[in-house]
Every structure is written in C-alpha cells, then in structure tokens.
Design a protein around this motif. Structure first.
Motif, mmCIF file in Angstrom:
data_model
loop_
_atom_site.group_PDB
_atom_site.id
_atom_site.type_symbol
_atom_site.label_atom_id
_atom_site.label_comp_id
_atom_site.label_asym_id
_atom_site.label_seq_id
_atom_site.Cartn_x
_atom_site.Cartn_y
_atom_site.Cartn_z
ATOM 1 N N LEU A 140 51.130 60.639 37.297
ATOM 2 C CA LEU A 140 51.382 59.759 38.441
ATOM 3 C C LEU A 140 50.070 59.334 39.097
ATOM 4 N N ALA A 141 49.133 60.271 39.221
ATOM 5 C CA ALA A 141 47.832 59.925 39.808
ATOM 6 C C ALA A 141 47.103 58.904 38.942
ATOM 7 N N PHE A 142 47.180 59.087 37.635
ATOM 8 C CA PHE A 142 46.510 58.144 36.729
ATOM 9 C C PHE A 142 47.090 56.742 36.871
ATOM 10 N N ILE A 143 48.431 56.638 36.899
ATOM 11 C CA ILE A 143 49.075 55.323 37.018
ATOM 12 C C ILE A 143 48.652 54.638 38.314
ATOM 13 N N ILE A 144 48.680 55.383 39.421
ATOM 14 C CA ILE A 144 48.323 54.788 40.715
ATOM 15 C C ILE A 144 46.874 54.329 40.726
ATOM 16 N N VAL A 145 45.983 55.177 40.241
ATOM 17 C CA VAL A 145 44.554 54.832 40.243
ATOM 18 C C VAL A 145 44.276 53.650 39.326
ATOM 19 N N MET A 146 44.807 53.689 38.100
ATOM 20 C CA MET A 146 44.543 52.614 37.143
ATOM 21 C C MET A 146 45.094 51.285 37.650
ATOM 22 N N GLU A 147 46.330 51.293 38.177
ATOM 23 C CA GLU A 147 46.924 50.054 38.680
ATOM 24 C C GLU A 147 46.105 49.479 39.828
ATOM 25 N N HIS A 148 45.748 50.324 40.774
ATOM 26 C CA HIS A 148 45.035 49.812 41.943
ATOM 27 C C HIS A 148 43.648 49.304 41.581
ATOM 28 N N VAL A 149 42.982 49.999 40.683
ATOM 29 C CA VAL A 149 41.650 49.545 40.269
ATOM 30 C C VAL A 149 41.732 48.190 39.579
ATOM 31 N N ILE A 150 42.671 48.061 38.620
ATOM 32 C CA ILE A 150 42.772 46.808 37.871
ATOM 33 C C ILE A 150 43.258 45.677 38.776
ATOM 34 N N TYR A 151 44.250 45.957 39.630
ATOM 35 C CA TYR A 151 44.736 44.917 40.533
ATOM 36 C C TYR A 151 43.648 44.470 41.500
ATOM 37 N N PHE A 152 42.833 45.397 41.947
ATOM 38 C CA PHE A 152 41.728 45.029 42.838
ATOM 39 C C PHE A 152 40.725 44.130 42.120
ATOM 40 N N VAL A 153 40.385 44.504 40.876
ATOM 41 C CA VAL A 153 39.454 43.682 40.091
ATOM 42 C C VAL A 153 40.065 42.314 39.822
ATOM 43 N N LYS A 154 41.381 42.271 39.515
ATOM 44 C CA LYS A 154 42.062 40.988 39.276
ATOM 45 C C LYS A 154 41.996 40.114 40.522
ATOM 46 N N PHE A 155 42.215 40.720 41.689
ATOM 47 C CA PHE A 155 42.173 39.958 42.935
ATOM 48 C C PHE A 155 40.771 39.386 43.172
ATOM 49 N N ILE A 156 39.752 40.212 42.948
ATOM 50 C CA ILE A 156 38.371 39.746 43.148
ATOM 51 C C ILE A 156 38.060 38.595 42.196
ATOM 52 N N ILE A 157 38.468 38.737 40.931
ATOM 53 C CA ILE A 157 38.205 37.683 39.947
ATOM 54 C C ILE A 157 38.915 36.393 40.343
ATOM 55 N N SER A 158 40.189 36.509 40.756
ATOM 56 C CA SER A 158 40.952 35.319 41.150
ATOM 57 C C SER A 158 40.330 34.639 42.363
ATOM 58 N N TYR A 159 39.763 35.442 43.257
ATOM 59 C CA TYR A 159 39.147 34.877 44.461
ATOM 60 C C TYR A 159 37.818 34.201 44.139
ATOM 61 N N ILE A 160 37.050 34.826 43.265
ATOM 62 C CA ILE A 160 35.710 34.303 42.952
ATOM 63 C C ILE A 160 35.796 33.023 42.139
ATOM 64 N N ILE A 161 36.726 32.978 41.168
ATOM 65 C CA ILE A 161 36.837 31.824 40.272
ATOM 66 C C ILE A 161 37.809 30.818 40.861
ATOM 67 N N PRO A 162 37.359 29.677 41.359
ATOM 68 C CA PRO A 162 38.278 28.670 41.914
ATOM 69 C C PRO A 162 39.085 27.999 40.802
ATOM 70 N N ASP A 163 40.283 27.537 41.162
ATOM 71 C CA ASP A 163 41.150 26.890 40.173
ATOM 72 C C ASP A 163 40.563 25.578 39.670
ATOM 73 N N VAL A 164 39.830 24.907 40.529
ATOM 74 C CA VAL A 164 39.200 23.631 40.157
ATOM 75 C C VAL A 164 37.709 23.763 40.416
ATOM 76 N N SER A 165 36.907 23.471 39.419
ATOM 77 C CA SER A 165 35.459 23.582 39.575
ATOM 78 C C SER A 165 34.950 22.538 40.557
ATOM 79 N N GLN A 166 33.817 22.817 41.162
ATOM 80 C CA GLN A 166 33.229 21.892 42.126
ATOM 81 C C GLN A 166 32.879 20.569 41.462
ATOM 82 N N GLU A 167 32.438 20.628 40.218
ATOM 83 C CA GLU A 167 32.092 19.411 39.491
ATOM 84 C C GLU A 167 33.307 18.512 39.319
ATOM 85 N N THR A 168 34.465 19.131 38.946
ATOM 86 C CA THR A 168 35.687 18.343 38.767
ATOM 87 C C THR A 168 36.162 17.771 40.089
#
Length: 913
Positions: free
Chosen positions: A838-866
C-alpha cells in the motif's frame, strides 16, 4: 440553383413502400441548409417524364485516364453508379419505383446547378455511370454556405528552420518529386469579396478535394420523394436502398503508373511511390500532400499515427534495455536458483491446487517458469513502469503542440462547431419547434427535452447491458479455467517422482493459461463483430446533430465495450487470480462449486505476460487479415473476372468502381485499433517491457499498410474537414491516468518484488531472520507456508497416495504453521508485505502524478511560435480584407463625387445662346 427549374418530388402517399426500404422520416424544418429548393407537390401522381431533367448521354472516348466529361472541358467531381433496370434478367416489382426515384433525384441535382453525364459500362452493359460536375457558380455558392477557407494571397511569413532539419532531411521525401505546397493567407469564402481572393485560374482555385467535398454536400441534401408531407433525401439513403450501387470521387490516376494526360499531376501515383510503397518504411510521411489529396481528416490520422510511432522509439529503447537487464541478471536470481536447486526446491512438496484429482507436486517443476519470470520481474521493470508513466504524459503534451501546428498549417484553427453542417438524418427528424435561448427565435429540433432524456436513458441502458454481457463472458472464461484445470491436473504428468521432459514446460497452469487465452481471444473477436452493429444502431437512434458528434458518441460506446472486451481478462489475471484462494484446509470456491485458481509459486506475472502476448499478437494478425488481405483478395477476384470477360480499355471511373468501398465509419477502426494498442502498451507495461518494441514494429508496418490499402485497394474517400483526433484525445488521457494506477498495482500485487524487498530488508536478518547480513537466501522457504495433510477436508483430500513419510506440504501464502496458537492465520510477514504494498502504491502514484502535473504545466498546448503565426495571419488577413474594402468604397465614392461635380457644373454653367 435555378429558380426557373424548381425541384420535383415523387409523391409516395398512394404508393406502397418496398419491403425493407426504411427511409429517414420526419418533417423537414425550415433551415439555412434547405438549399433554396422549391417543392412542387404532385398530389399522389407521378411527375411526367417531360418535366424531369435527364443527364446527358455520352459514349466512352477510349481515354482511360480522362477525368473529364466527353467534351474534355468539364471535370468529373463525383461518380454515381446504378444498374439499368431494363437490362436486368430478373425484374422485381420495385424496379420501376426505384427508377422513378432516381430520375427525380437526378433531375433535382440538375435543378440545383450540377451537370450530369451518363455513360454505359465497358464491361457490363447493365451498369450505368453518372458523372457529376459542379460549375463555377455552384462551387462559389456552396463554398460560402460551408464556410470553406480559400487563399487570399501567398504567405510571406518566414518559417524558422529547426535545428534537426539536417537530420530529418535524410528521411524526408525528395522535394523534387513531391514539391512543398505553397502557403497562403486564407479566409472563409464570400462571393461579395471574390476580388479579394487569390484567383489565377478558376479551374484550379477549387482543388479536386474541395470540389468533391462540395458536391458530396449537395448530394447528401437533395430530395427525391415525399410521403405524408415528409421529404426523403440524400445519396446515403439511395445507396442503402440499392437505388444506386456506389457514389465516390475519382482517383486522379493509376497507382502503378502516371497518367497519360500531361496536365494531370498523378498525385495517387506519387503517393504510392513515395509513401505507400514498402521501400519507404523508414521515410517521413508527406503529410501536406496526403492532406491535399485525401483531406484533413485522413491527414491528421496519419500525422497522429506517425507521431505516436516516433515517440514509441524512445519507449522501445528503454523497454529493451530493461528486458536485457533482466535477461542478463537472471543467472543471479537467488530465489529462482533455490527453486531449481534439488536440495532446496527438490525437497519442497507442494499441496494439490485442486480438489481430489490433483496430486502433490515437487516445486522444481516450476524451475523453467521461474527463470523466465526473473527476466520480467526485476528491478528494471519498476524503472520502466515509472518511465512509461512519464513517457505517456510527454507523448500527449507534445502531440497537443504538434496538433496545434497542423491546425495552423491546414487552416482548421477556427473550424468552429457552427461551421460544421447538420447531418441530413438529423434534419429529417426536425419536427418539434423550440425557442433558441440565445437568438430567441424559433428553430426545429428532432425531439423535446423529455424525448431526449428517454433516448439517452435507452441508449445508456443498452450500452451497459452489452458491457454486462462481456463481463458474463469473462466469468465464463474464468469458470472454464477453473474446470479445465482439473482435467489438465489429472492428465498431465505431475507426480513427485516423474522425470518426463514435458513437465518442464507444459504444467497444468501453463496449459490452462494458454488455452484460456486463445478461447478468450476468439470470444473477443466474435463479440466485436456483434457489438459493432449494435453500437451503430444505438448511435443512430440517439440521433447526434453533426457528424463530429456522431463519431464522438460512437467512439465512446465502442471504446467502453472494447475496453471491457480486451482488458477484462488481463485485469482478472493481474488483480484477482490467486488473491482470494484461502488455504488447502479451507479453500475459496466460485459459485460454491469451483475452487479458485492459484498462481505459480513465482506469482501470476508471467501468466499476464503470456496473456498479453497472445492477445496483442493475435489481434495484430487478425486486423491485418481483415483490413489488408480480404480487400486485396476481393479486388484480385474482381480483376480476374473483369479480365476474363473483356480485354477492352476501361475508363478511370469504372476502374475505381471495382475497388473496395471505404465504409461509412472511415478511419474509426484504424483509430480504435491503435488506441487499444496504446492501452496495452501503457496499462500493463510493467508485466511486458517489450510491448513498446512490438508496438513500434507493428506501427511502422501499419502506416505503410494503411497507406497501401488506401491508395491501391479502396476507392477515394470523400475529403472531410477535421480539427483534431476527436474523442480519442480524452480517451487516451484517461488511459494515461489509469495506467499509473494499474502499473503500480501490478508491481505491488501481481509481481513478487515487494515481498522480496520486505524479506531482504526485514526478514532475512534478526529479529525475524537468522542471517547475519541482508540476503535473499532462504526467501522461498520463508514465503511458502506449511500445511498438515491430516487437516484436509474430505471434499478436497486428494485421491492419489502420499509418497514417502512426509506429513506436511507447502502452499503459497504467509500463514502460521500447524501447531501454532494462531495456526493457518496470516502471520506478521503478511501484514508487513500488505503495508509495504500500500505504501508503494501511494508513493509511486503521487510521485508520477506530481511529475505529470509539472510536465503538463511546463509544456504549453500551443507553442509561442504557433500562437504568433496565428495572430500574425489573422491580423494580415483582416488588413487585406479591410484595405480591399476601402479601395472599393473609395472607388464607389469617387464615382459618386464625379457625378455630383458634373451635376453641379451643368447647373451653374452659363447658358449660351
């Protein structure tokens, strides 16, 4: 559209409808898509033949590559095919009625401005080809109705060169063969601004794909009959009832050689040579050229598939690395060595895994499967599962950026919902009047709010019923596994002293798993065929407003079904099998009869890998047979029959007629196949690190096979507009979120990684262990509980005699031994393992979800050039239109001023006698 030639409708009020001819019924509401048709009631009589306009007739001019009418001037934009009733040997009663409907329909096409020319088939005299041409006036009128964007002036914005251009140039199509498309500033077409548009040649202003799209729009909305004040219309209904045999736009040439017409660009030939041919498997796709020939909808599918395939390269490399890590480290796998050691595993006698017919067995017979399991159940699998959780986020975010670039390049940035036309089937059912909340004007809808709720309820109930049916089939497979395990246990050699070589590989668990996987695959394929038709019926009854809404609704229904159908057996093996089995003295039974399945001592992970390999491999083979081999065989038979009848020169329209139709759903099944694969690659990748590699190989072939069948085996599709991949985007986002949970749970509950880590760090050393340092030695003995054979119940006691003087056997669980005050209850090791999981599932999920959130925030859906390009183009487009309007106003005002000045001069000019 010509006011002097109003549309005529065949009145069917006094006619008996032919059997099976279920038309789209419903009063036709007043709509902007009414196309200004004038309806003349016939009051129960058939229109006179002299009031109907008939197509021109022309003989084939022996020019097989011609794309024009017999005059060589008017381009063929669409082809309709029917069989001449007068030439048929078996005449049916409804032939006369079908002929009248077709005559009325063709007359109304002519009334709407289209030009028709009929030609009899070269190979079969009863087949008639009606060629359709849209003149300039018709194209302009409907381009405005359909909000089609057309070029204003060449795009003078400079594109920034990518740093990777030097690398991609080696894999790109030769620009001398397929020239890059010239870019333009575009705007929705309006006839009043005709002078603003970039028109160098009227014949080339509307390209063939746009012309076909406009003509198909007209064909789908022209009426042909009326019954009880309900109008019937559309080429789709005429095709369904057999009045027409086919309707399609023409390919521009043969795929095997360029056109003999020097003015023909032979785009189909170039696509086959530079895109669909197997030699191009490592080349990048000419996406702009694909979009030009087939339209945006086809183009964005191949763009998405190519992008997904490129992203799989990274996942495949990491997956192969993790697999090789497990492969080379398997010889250092201590727990597998203990299983195979005759002094350890050879002395461990396992309890029977079923009632009565199963016998005691030696742990060493699982030696081979434990070695294979070491490859997949290693530390590399954990690393790969975490990596794939991040990879899928990068894939989806970068695809959004790529999609935004394509929207700009292909002029679909402002392709809004109101620009998409209403489906004819929806229009035909618009019998209820409601007040629009925004405009406060009356409009027609096909159902009331109550009626809509009833439709949604019925459709939802039907979908859930079929999902429950799939679950029932899965339960049937589980019952099969439980019952057939008894048979294999009784027939396969599993005695303690057996030495047969077959025991090493064909254990009862393996035989049960493989046969159940094959049967599960067959059931999946059969239910797919049935539910496909059911899903279409449900969606038709739901009556979506636009084609996009129709496809999204059908997509959701089909994917829900496919998700349960394909993944349910994998979820069962991963999360349910072997988890609720009790212990030999008190086993758990399914339905009160079938004893629950147990996993091998090494766990169910290898069985999950086997299940995935069979389903993914079988699905790929089945799809290729269904999508590629069958159309090829049908076309081969058709060509053989045609060659046997005649060796005459065959025109382009007749060659295309003998190709296979693309189907009403178009690319739906292509998307579905790839998204199901995407689910296998992400949801269960912790059990099969080679899945991305297999997917990569499959997709590299899939791109060329789809291109090959589209350019060589199928008729040309009607070009359609599309802004994105539709409902598949949120579906993949949902899979990406679920994949983090499933992979964490596979590592925690399906693999033995957590129990091994708990043993290594806690139970191999004091106070629980006897080793002086951390080690994996003794793991097998520590994780197999002890059972006293005298505690067997009569219902489960094995028939076979007991060998030797042993009084106990072992089973896979963490329980206290017999004689303990808490015998057969879970021990402290079990609770340590549960807490760690249970500890492994909670830790792994939260770590990956946090990284996913950071990646989604950093990478905009539309590039500035477009973004800058879109704003710049919008600004320049508005400026061009504004400046042109100012010129017109100045010119008009100047003329008015000149007239006023002339009038004033004439008034005050002195009179001369």
């Amino acid at each position: 559209m010509q006011a002097e030639n109003p549309d005529v409708l065949l009145d069917l009020e006094e006619e008996e409808e032919e059997e099976g001819d279920e038309e789209v019924d419903g009063e036709d509401g007043e709509s902007v898509l009414e196309l200004n048709q004038v309806i003349i009631p016939t009051y129960g009589t058939v229109p006179d033949q002299q009031n109907l306009h008939a197509p021109e007739w022309a003989d084939f001019d022996n020019k097989p590559d011609s794309l024009f009418f017999s005059d060589g001037q008017r381009r063929i934009d669409f082809v309709l095919v029917y069989e001449d009733e007068t030439k048929m040997t078996h005449k049916r009663s409804n032939h006369k009625k079908q002929k009248r409907k077709r005559q009325v329909y063709e007359s109304n096409l002519i009334n709407n401005g289209l030009q028709l020319e009929a030609t009899r088939s070269v190979l079969d005299e009863k087949t008639i080809f009606v060629k359709v041409h849209a003149p300039w006036e018709v194209l302009c009128t409907y381009a405005e109705v359909m909000h089609i964007k057309l070029p204003l002036q060449p795009n003078d914005l400079k594109t920034r060169e990518s740093a990777f251009n030097w690398f991609t140039r080696f894999f790109s199509v030769d620009e001398n063969i397929i020239k890059p498309e010239q870019e333009f500033f575009t705007a929705p077409f309006k006839r009043e601004h005709l002078s603003n548009f970039y028109i160098q040649d009227k014949d080339a202003f509307f390209n063939p794909a746009t012309r076909s799209r406009i003509v198909h729009f007209i064909l789908s909305r022209v009426k042909y009959a009326t019954k009880q004040n309900v109008k019937k219309f559309g080429i789709n209904k005429l095709l369904d009832t057999g009045i027409y045999k086919a309707a399609f736009p023409l390919h521009d040439s043969s795929f095997g050689h360029p056109s003999t017409d020097p003015d023909c660009p032979s785009e189909r030939y170039l696509l086959y040579r530079e895109w669909a041919h197997p030699k191009n498997i490592l080349k990048l796709q000419p996406l702009d050229f694909i979009r030009k020939y087939y339209g945006e909808k086809i183009g964005i599918y191949f763009a998405w598939l190519g992008f997904y395939t490129n992203m799989l390269i990274v996942a495949a490399v990491v997956g192969v690395g993790c697999f090789l890590y497990g492969f080379f480290m398997k010889d250092n796998c201590t727990w597998s060595q203990e299983v195979c050691d005759p002094n350890i595993g050879g002395n461990i006698i396992m309890c029977p895994q079923c009632d009565k017919v199963c016998t005691y067995w030696n742990l060493t017979i699982t030696c081979e499967s434990s070695k294979k399991l070491c490859i997949f159940d290693s530390f590399g699998t954990l690393v790969f599962a975490v990596f794939m959780g991040i990879w899928v986020t990068l894939f989806l975010e970068f695809w959004k950026r790529r999609q935004a670039e394509l929207e700009y390049e292909w002029d679909t940035v402002e392709y809004l919902e109101q620009e998409e036309q209403i489906r004819p089937e929806y229009e035909a059912q618009c019998t209820h009047v409601v007040v629009n909340e925004i405009t406060q004007q009356e409009e027609h809808v096909p159902y009331t709010a109550c009626g809509k709720c009833v439709r949604i309820t019925l459709c939802t109930s039907a979908v859930f019923f079929w999902i429950l049916l799939i679950i029932a089939s899965v339960i049937g497979i589980i019952v099969y596994r439980l019952s057939v395990f008894l048979v294999f246990s009784a027939t396969l050699p599993r005695h303690i002293n057996g030495t047969q070589a077959i025991r090493k590989y064909l254990t009862p668990q393996t035989a049960t798993s493989v046969t159940a996987s094959i049967i599960s695959f067959i059931v999946i394929m059969v239910l797919n065929i049935v539910y496909e038709k059911v899903a279409i019926l449900i969606t038709d009854f739901e009556l979506p407003r636009t084609q996009t809404e129709y496809e999204n609704s059908l997509t959701t229904k089909m994917f829900l079904f496919q998700f349960v159908n394909y993944y349910s057996s994998c979820f069962y093996i991963a999360f349910f099998k072997g988890k609720f089995v009790g212990y030999p003295g008190n086993p758990v039974y399914w339905l009160g009869k079938y004893r629950n399945e147990e996993c091998d001592p090494g766990g169910c992970l290898f069985e999950l890998t086997t299940q995935l390999a069979i389903i993914v491999g079988g699905k790929a083979i089945w799809n290729n047979i269904q999508e590629v081999l069958l159309p090829w065989v049908k076309n081969l038979i058709g060509r053989y029959c045609a060659d046997a009848r005649s060796e005459k020169i065959v025109p382009r329209w007749e060659q295309d007629y003998h190709l296979q139709p693309i189907g009403k759903l178009g690319l739906f099944y292509e998307y579905l196949e790839m998204v199901i694969q995407f689910g296998f690659v992400t949801l269960f990748v912790a059990s099969f690190p080679l899945a991305p590699l297999l997917a990569l190989i499959n997709n590299m072939l899939e791109i060329r096979l789809d291109a090959w069948k589209m350019t060589t085996q199928f008729r040309r599709m009607v070009p359609q507009k599309a802004q994105d991949i539709g409902a598949w985007q949120p579906i993949m986002q949902g899979i990406a979120i679920l994949a983090v949970v499933t992979n964490a749970m596979i590592i925690a509950f399906t693999s033995d990684m957590i129990p091994r880590l708990v043993y290594y760090w806690s139970f191999s050393v004091p106070p629980y262990g006897s080793h002086s340092s951390y080690t994996m030695r003794g793991y097998i003995n520590n994780t197999l509980s002890v059972f006293n054979i005298s505690d067997f119940k009569n219902a489960s006691k094995p028939f076979s005699p007991w060998f030797g003087n042993h009084t106990t056997c072992r089973y896979r669980d963490f329980r206290y031994p017999p004689g303990h005050q808490h015998q057969y209850e879970h021990n402290i090791y079990y609770w340590h393992v549960i807490a760690a999981k249970l500890a492994f599932i909670i830790v792994m999920e939260h770590v990956i979800y946090f990284v996913k959130f950071i990646i989604s925030y950093i990478i905009p859906d539309v590039s500035q050039e477009t973004k800058s390009k879109v704003k710049r183009e919008k600004y320049l487009t508005q400026k061009i239109l504004h400046e042109n309007d100012l010129k017109v106003v100045k010119k008009t005002i100047g003329k008015i001023a000149d007239k006023i000045i002339e009038g004033v001069d004439s008034t005050f000019r002195p009179k001369t006698e």
